[in-house]
Design an enzyme around this catalytic site. Sequence first.
Site, PDB file in Angstrom:
ATOM      1  N   SER A  85     -19.619  21.972   0.515  1.00  0.00           N
ATOM      2  CA  SER A  85     -19.196  23.133  -0.264  1.00  0.00           C
ATOM      3  C   SER A  85     -18.031  22.752  -1.176  1.00  0.00           C
ATOM      4  CB  SER A  85     -18.842  24.289   0.677  1.00  0.00           C
ATOM      5  OG  SER A  85     -18.733  25.504  -0.029  1.00  0.00           O
ATOM      6  N   ASP A 184     -29.948  27.725  -0.649  1.00  0.00           N
ATOM      7  CA  ASP A 184     -28.500  27.971  -0.683  1.00  0.00           C
ATOM      8  C   ASP A 184     -28.188  29.195  -1.545  1.00  0.00           C
ATOM      9  OD1 ASP A 184     -25.638  27.741  -1.236  1.00  0.00           O
ATOM     10  OD2 ASP A 184     -25.802  25.710  -0.450  1.00  0.00           O
ATOM     11  N   HIS A 217     -26.510  27.636   2.879  1.00  0.00           N
ATOM     12  CA  HIS A 217     -25.141  27.136   2.732  1.00  0.00           C
ATOM     13  C   HIS A 217     -24.489  27.026   4.115  1.00  0.00           C
ATOM     14  CE1 HIS A 217     -21.996  26.229  -0.176  1.00  0.00           C
ATOM     15  NE2 HIS A 217     -21.128  26.792   0.641  1.00  0.00           N
TER      16      HIS A 217
END
Length: 248
Positions: A85, A184, A217
Site C-alpha cells: 500500500s 483491489d 487490498h
Amino acid sequence: MSPMPVLINVHGGGWVIGRKGFQARPLIHYMASNGWLVVDINYSLGPWKRMPAMVQDVLRSVAWVKANISGYHGDPDFVALTGGSAGGHLVALAGLGFDLRAFKPGFEDADCSVDACVPVYGLYDLLDENGAMKGGKTELRDFLTRLVMPGSVTTHKYAWDLASPITHIRQDAPPMLFLHGRHDALADFDSAQAFADSLDRVSRNTVIFAAIPAGQHGYDCAHAGPTPEHLGAVRRFLDSVRVEREAP
C-alpha cells in the site's frame, strides 16, 4: 555460516497510520525462517510530516542497514525492499530515487541503492500520467493534499512529481516484482499494471507484474487464501535475483 541476505519491510497505512509489526507478518516470518534477515521499519507519518519525509526515512533505513547490518550477521551486499500500500509506493520510490539529493538530506553521499524491490498493491502514478486509473483520482488527490503532500498540485507540482515513482523510471532500476490484487478497491489495479509496463519498457533489469486473482487490498496482512502463493512468489523472485547476481 554465510551472512544472511537482508529484506527491509515498509508498512502501509495511507502514509498517516501504521507502524512496524503492523503488516506483512506472514512474509516476515516466512523469509526469516528461510535464511533471510528481515528489518521491519517505522517512518514519519502525515499530517505531522509531509512528503518527502516518508521516503527520506526509508532511505535512511537503507543507509543504516548497509552500514551496520554486518554486525547482525546480515549481508550489506544484498539488500532488498518490500512493502504494501503506502509502503509499496515508498518502496518503488526509494528503489528508483535512491540517489536523489532531495530524498537524502544530510546523508547525500550514503549508498542507498538496493538489489531488488517487491512493491505490493501500491500507487505509483499519483497524477495518472499513464491515464490508466479507472476511478478515485479526485479523492486520491484531495486526500494527499490534506494529509500527505506539502500543498496542492497547483501550488506544489514539483513536489507531486518528485513523490510519484513514474517520474523516476530509469534504465538502471533494480529488479522489481509487483504484486497486486485484481479486485483491489483502494489502489487501482490498472494503474499499477500500466506503471510496471512503463518501467519494463525502460529498465535493463527484470520487471514482473503479478496479479493475485482473488486479492483485495491488504490481502497479505494475515494468513488467507492467497498467502502461500504470495510468500512463494516473493522468495522465488528474490532468490532468482541473488542467483543471477552471483553467476559468473
